[in-house]
Design an enzyme around this catalytic site. Sequence first.
Site, PDB file in Angstrom:
ATOM      1  N   ARG A 149       0.856  -1.178   0.000  1.00 55.24           N
ATOM      2  CA  ARG A 149       0.000   0.000   0.000  1.00 55.24           C
ATOM      3  C   ARG A 149       0.897   1.234   0.000  1.00 55.24           C
ATOM      4  NH1 ARG A 149      -2.447  -3.316   4.146  1.00 55.24           N
ATOM      5  NH2 ARG A 149      -4.563  -3.993   3.571  1.00 55.24           N
ATOM      6  N   LYS A 173      -2.794  -1.865   7.806  1.00 55.37           N
ATOM      7  CA  LYS A 173      -3.975  -1.344   8.495  1.00 55.37           C
ATOM      8  C   LYS A 173      -4.122  -2.002   9.861  1.00 55.37           C
ATOM      9  CE  LYS A 173      -6.591  -0.069   4.379  1.00 55.37           C
ATOM     10  NZ  LYS A 173      -7.846  -0.253   3.617  1.00 55.37           N
ATOM     11  N   HIS A 242      -1.628   2.401  -6.188  1.00 55.15           N
ATOM     12  CA  HIS A 242      -2.580   1.310  -5.991  1.00 55.15           C
ATOM     13  C   HIS A 242      -2.733   0.470  -7.259  1.00 55.15           C
ATOM     14  CE1 HIS A 242      -4.335   0.535  -2.156  1.00 55.15           C
ATOM     15  NE2 HIS A 242      -5.478   0.109  -2.663  1.00 55.15           N
ATOM     16  N   ARG A 245      -0.263  -2.163  -7.025  1.00 47.69           N
ATOM     17  CA  ARG A 245      -0.717  -3.168  -6.050  1.00 47.69           C
ATOM     18  C   ARG A 245      -1.773  -4.075  -6.681  1.00 47.69           C
ATOM     19  NH1 ARG A 245      -1.514  -4.453  -0.422  1.00 47.69           N
ATOM     20  NH2 ARG A 245      -3.709  -4.515   0.189  1.00 47.69           N
ATOM     21  N   HIS A 268      -4.999  -8.623   3.700  1.00 45.35           N
ATOM     22  CA  HIS A 268      -6.452  -8.492   3.833  1.00 45.35           C
ATOM     23  C   HIS A 268      -6.968  -9.362   4.966  1.00 45.35           C
ATOM     24  CE1 HIS A 268      -7.041  -7.150  -0.618  1.00 45.35           C
ATOM     25  NE2 HIS A 268      -6.748  -6.137   0.174  1.00 45.35           N
ATOM     26  N   TYR A 277     -10.520  -7.413  -5.101  1.00 46.94           N
ATOM     27  CA  TYR A 277      -9.267  -6.753  -5.422  1.00 46.94           C
ATOM     28  C   TYR A 277      -8.599  -7.374  -6.639  1.00 46.94           C
ATOM     29  CZ  TYR A 277      -5.591  -3.721  -3.487  1.00 46.94           C
ATOM     30  OH  TYR A 277      -4.708  -2.715  -3.242  1.00 46.94           O
TER      31      TYR A 277
END
Length: 302
Positions: A149, A173, A242, A245, A268, A277
């Site tokens: 990311r 995250k 992104h 990614r 994730h 994704y």
Amino acid sequence: MNLSLNQRIKEFEQHLRTERRLSPHTTSNYSRDLKKLTFWCSKKSLIEPEQLDSQNIRECLMTLHREGLGGRSIQRWLSSLRTFFNYGLKNQWISFNPADGIVAPKSPKKLPKTLDVDQVNQFLSLSATSWIDYRDHAIIELLYSSGLRLAELADLNLTDIDLKEATITVTGKGRKTRQLPVGSQALKAVKYWLKHRQELKSTGLQAMFLSLQGRRLSPRSIQDRLKKISVRQGMQGKVHPHMLRHSFASHLLESSGDLRAVQELLGHQNISTTQVYTHLDFQHLAKVYDKAHPRAGRKKSS
């Protein structure tokens, strides 16, 4: 005396920073979502959080939707509100969560934009003539090699990469860390960059990527650099972090068909996120084609 909604939000933001230790980026997202609520409440003369009920939240939601806020953004907005009001419940300054049970309007799912392998090679074929070129090359190689990311890349420190083991440790995250492999081409680009980084005026910073001023390179600066490289490399459109990614995930899934492995590499929590994704499981499609199409004519593997 009850505190105002604005005061409660400031208290909540402090809680996110000091107790939950969320990143500045995540805290900023919560703040941005809650400001949408306070702006609407100010027009309705709703001063205290205790005044809000589910109907108020629905009316605010519909206003945001009419103003053009998409389904996914409203979904995130509702999630931020639920977290905020749950904090209020825990601290007993409200008796119920007015955002519970409210569903965001559905919006059509957009497939992520990716580059094909030839386009990736075109984008990565940078000719380096300055330390900035070596830095930029290392950035885009790492983004594609390890599926990082933007925030993960910007937060990298020198100690996060193990050149001998060809691995990198990133903080994603929820402040969760994961270890990722680094491809040989990316490793080579990083080594070239680190060599040229030593030639810069020492700042004592442990940041992996530095700006002209010797400061940690910001996410916005990285985005701007990729836009400039897109023009320089003759890409049809602007390439953003992104997109690399997305391309990493899509190409890996096409080759391996291993959705769980891609999920782990991307960091994730839910595999459903990975399915959206990566959007293309080529091996599955090929099997369906071979089995179903009467004139497929493809050689079956033993």
